[in-house]
Design an enzyme around this catalytic site. Structure first.
Site, PDB file in Angstrom:
ATOM      1  N   ASN A 289     138.913 109.633 104.548  1.00 15.56           N
ATOM      2  CA  ASN A 289     138.313 108.475 105.475  1.00 15.56           C
ATOM      3  C   ASN A 289     138.506 107.309 104.641  1.00 15.56           C
ATOM      4  O   ASN A 289     138.200 106.331 105.202  1.00 15.56           O
ATOM      5  CB  ASN A 289     136.800 108.925 105.666  1.00 15.56           C
TER       6      ASN A 289
ATOM      7  N   GLY B  60      93.919  90.023  77.274  1.00 19.30           N
ATOM      8  CA  GLY B  60      93.005  90.954  77.576  1.00 19.30           C
ATOM      9  C   GLY B  60      93.071  91.149  79.293  1.00 19.30           C
ATOM     10  O   GLY B  60      93.449  90.193  80.057  1.00 19.30           O
TER      11      GLY B  60
ATOM     12  N   ALA C  86     146.264 125.680 110.013  1.00 20.80           N
ATOM     13  CA  ALA C  86     145.840 126.011 108.740  1.00 20.80           C
ATOM     14  C   ALA C  86     147.032 125.038 108.046  1.00 20.80           C
ATOM     15  O   ALA C  86     148.178 125.378 108.140  1.00 20.80           O
ATOM     16  CB  ALA C  86     145.841 127.177 108.042  1.00 20.80           C
TER      17      ALA C  86
ATOM     18  N   ALA D 165     137.737 126.464 105.621  1.00 19.00           N
ATOM     19  CA  ALA D 165     137.523 126.139 104.218  1.00 19.00           C
ATOM     20  C   ALA D 165     138.670 125.239 103.864  1.00 19.00           C
ATOM     21  O   ALA D 165     139.917 125.489 104.143  1.00 19.00           O
ATOM     22  CB  ALA D 165     137.604 127.452 103.579  1.00 19.00           C
TER      23      ALA D 165
ATOM     24  N   ARG E 157     105.961 101.204  74.968  1.00 18.53           N
ATOM     25  CA  ARG E 157     106.086 102.566  74.810  1.00 18.53           C
ATOM     26  C   ARG E 157     107.184 103.308  75.591  1.00 18.53           C
ATOM     27  O   ARG E 157     107.507 104.377  75.414  1.00 18.53           O
ATOM     28  CB  ARG E 157     104.901 103.468  75.030  1.00 18.53           C
TER      29      ARG E 157
END
Length: 461
Positions: A371, A78, A408, A365, A16
Site C-alpha cells: 500500500n 502551599g 498463489a 496465507a 518523584r
C-alpha cells in the site's frame, strides 16, 4: 442548581515521577490521569473549570486546549496559596467551588455530588471536606470531627499531636465551599506551621474561629482518593482501574478466560456474550459487538469488530480496521485502515493495509497489500467472494473483481476483472537430472579435497 466552578490543582513539579512529562498527563488505561478526573467532574456540568499550573505549564495548556482555563502558581507556597491564584481566573464569586487535585484521578461524580449536597444542607456548613479512613493512616492530615460529621479542627500530620495522630479519619484534600466564602477564608489563612506554607485545610479552622461549622463527608472507598506521585503508584492506579473494568465487563456479560491478563483502554466498548481469551490488549478506540471472539495474544487499537467476528490468536488490528459480521482474522494477521466484509477471512500470516475486502472473500496465507510507495498510501479493493492465493502481493492501487481468483505466488499490479483468473509468475524451468549431477560432482570434489585446505580431515570450514 447553584453554579459550580471546579478548581483543579496541578502545579506540583512531580519530581518523584522522574519524567519529562507532567505528572498529571501520565496515562492510566491510555488516558491522562487529569482527563479521568475532568470526565468525572464534567458530569456535574460545571460552568467553569480552572486548572492551577506551575512547572510544565506549556504541556498542560497544550493538553487542555479550550477545555479549561489556567492560572499560574509561582512561587508555590502551599495548597491554600494555589487556590488563591485561581481567584483571578474566576468570572465572578457566585455559586460554589469544588477543589480537586490533578493527581487524584478516580474521584467519582457521585462523591462530588455528595459534597455539594452537604454544602447546601440545612446547617449550611462553611466548608465541606472529603475524608477517608485508610488501612494505614501514614502521614495524612487528620480531620477531628464529631459523630455527626461536624469538624472541630483539621491538622497536618507534621503539626499534629500524638492524640490527633491516633484519629483514623484523614483529609483527602478535596473541598467544597461557596466561592465567596472560600476566598474570604483563604485571605485570612497564615503560614505559621512546620512548612511555612499556606495550607488549604486551614480555611476550616478560620471558619471555626468565626463561629461557623464545617462538615466532613467520608468516601466509602479509600482507593477513590489515592494520589499518584511515583511510577510505582501509577502502576498501582493502572492495576486498580483494570481490576474494576474487568469486573464491570464480566458483570455486563463478557467472558474473560483469564481476567488478570486482559488489559482494556478507558474507552473500550464491549457487547454481550463477547469472549476474550488470555493476554489480549485493547488500545484506545475499540468497539466489539455481541458474540464476537477475541482469541489469545491479540492487540487491538482503533478497531471495530462486528457480531460473531473472530480475531486471532496473535492478531493485530490497527486504527481504521473494521470487521463486519462473521469476518475472521487469524493468527499472525495484521490489518490497518481496512474493512473486512461480512464473512471475509484472512486466516494466517497476512498484512492488509488500506484495503476494502468484500463479503465472503478469502485471503490466502502470506498475502500482502503493497500500500505504500515510499511517499503515498494507495488502496486495494477486493470484491466479494474473491479468492486470493497464498503468497500473493497486491500492488496498490489495484482492484480485484467479484469472484476473481489470484493464483498463489502472484504479484498483481493491474486490475483483475470479475470472475477472472490472474496468474503472475515467471515460467518454471525444468532440467531433469540436473540436481543429481550437481550433488555427485560436489561430493566427488569434497572427497578429493587436500586436508591442508580444510574439509572433513583438515578441520575448520
Amino acid at each position: 442548581m447553584t453554579k459550580l466552578t471546579t478548581i483543579i490543582l496541578a502545579a506540583g513539579k512531580g519530581t518523584r515521577m522522574k519524567s519529562d512529562l507532567h505528572k498529571v498527563l501520565h496515562p492510566i488505561a491510555g488516558r491522562p490521569m487529569l482527563d479521568h478526573l475532568m470526565a468525572s467532574a464534567q458530569e456535574l456540568n460545571p460552568a467553569q473549570t480552572v486548572v492551577v499550573v506551575g512547572a510544565g505549564r506549556d504541556q498542560l495548556e497544550r493538553a487542555l486546549g479550550e477545555r479549561a482555563e489556567t492560572c499560574l502558581q509561582e512561587p508555590q507556597l502551599g495548597t491554600g496559596h494555589a487556590v488563591q491564584q485561581a481567584q483571578g481566573a474566576l468570572r465572578d464569586l457566585e455559586g460554589d467551588v469544588l477543589i480537586l487535585y490533578g493527581d487524584v484521578p478516580f474521584v467519582r461524580a457521585a462523591t462530588m455530588r455528595r459534597m455539594l449536597e452537604r454544602l447546601h444542607a440545612e446547617d449550611a456548613p462553611a466548608v465541606v471536606v472529603l475524608g477517608f479512613e485508610p488501612d494505614d493512616a501514614l502521614q495524612y492530615g487528620r480531620v477531628i470531627a464529631d459523630d455527626a460529621g461536624r469538624i472541630d479542627r483539621m491538622v497536618e500530620y507534621k503539626d499534629a499531636s500524638e492524640e490527633e495522630r491516633a484519629c483514623r479519619l484523614c483529609n483527602s484534600g478535596l473541598m467544597a465551599a461557596r466561592a465567596a466564602d472560600m476566598f474570604d477564608l483563604l485571605a485570612r489563612v497564615g503560614n505559621d506551621n512546620a512548612q511555612a506554607e499556606y495550607y488549604l485545610v486551614d480555611v476550616v479552622n478560620v471558619a471555626n474561629g468565626d463561629g461557623r461549622t464545617s462538615a466532613v463527608v467520608k468516601t466509602d472507598d479509600p482507593r477513590e482518593v489515592a494520589g499518584i506521585n511515583s511510577r510505582a503508584e501509577l502502576a498501582e492506579a493502572e492495576r486498580q482501574w483494570q481490576d474494576f473494568r474487568r469486573e464491570e465487563a464480566m458483570a455486563d456479560g463478557v467472558s474473560l478466560k483469564a481476567p488478570e491478563t486482559v488489559f482494556f483502554s478507558w474507552d473500550t466498548r464491549l457487547g454481550r456474550d463477547v469472549t476474550i481469551e488470555p493476554n489480549v490488549i485493547f488500545g484506545p478506540g475499540v468497539t466489539v459487538a455481541d458474540h464476537a471472539t477475541i482469541r489469545a495474544f491479540s492487540h487491538l487499537e482503533g478497531a471495530s469488530v462486528g457480531e460473531h467476528a473472530v480475531v486471532g490468536p496473535y492478531a493485530r488490528l490497527r486504527p481504521g480496521t473494521v470487521l463486519e459480521e462473521g469476518a475472521k482474522v487469524g493468527n499472525f494477521v495484521e490489518i490497518k485502515n481496512a474493512v473486512m466484509g461480512k464473512g471475509a477471512k484472512a486466516s494466517h500470516l497476512t498484512y492488509l493495509g488500506d484495503a476494502t475486502i468484500g463479503a465472503e472473500a478469502n485471503i490466502g496465507a502470506g498475502t500482502i497489500t503493497c500500500n505504500y510507495d515510499g511517499y503515498f498510501k494507495h488502496r486495494t479493493v477486493i470484491g466479494p467472494r474473491a479468492f486470493i492465493g497464498s503468497n500473493s502481493a497486491l500492488i496498490a492501487p489495484v482492484k480485484i473483481g467479484a469472484d476473481a481468483i489470484v493464483a498463489a505466488g502472484s504479484a498483481v499490479s493491474r486490475d483483475v476483472a470479475d470472475g477472472e483468473l490472474r496468474m503472475v509468475r515467471a515460467e518454471q524451468l525444468v532440467k531433469p537430472g540436473w540436481a543429481d549431477r550437481f550433488h555427485d560432482t560436489m561430493k566427488k570434489k569434497k572427497a578429493g579435497e587436500n586436508p591442508a585446505e580444510g574439509g572433513p580431515d583438515g578441520g575448520g570450514k
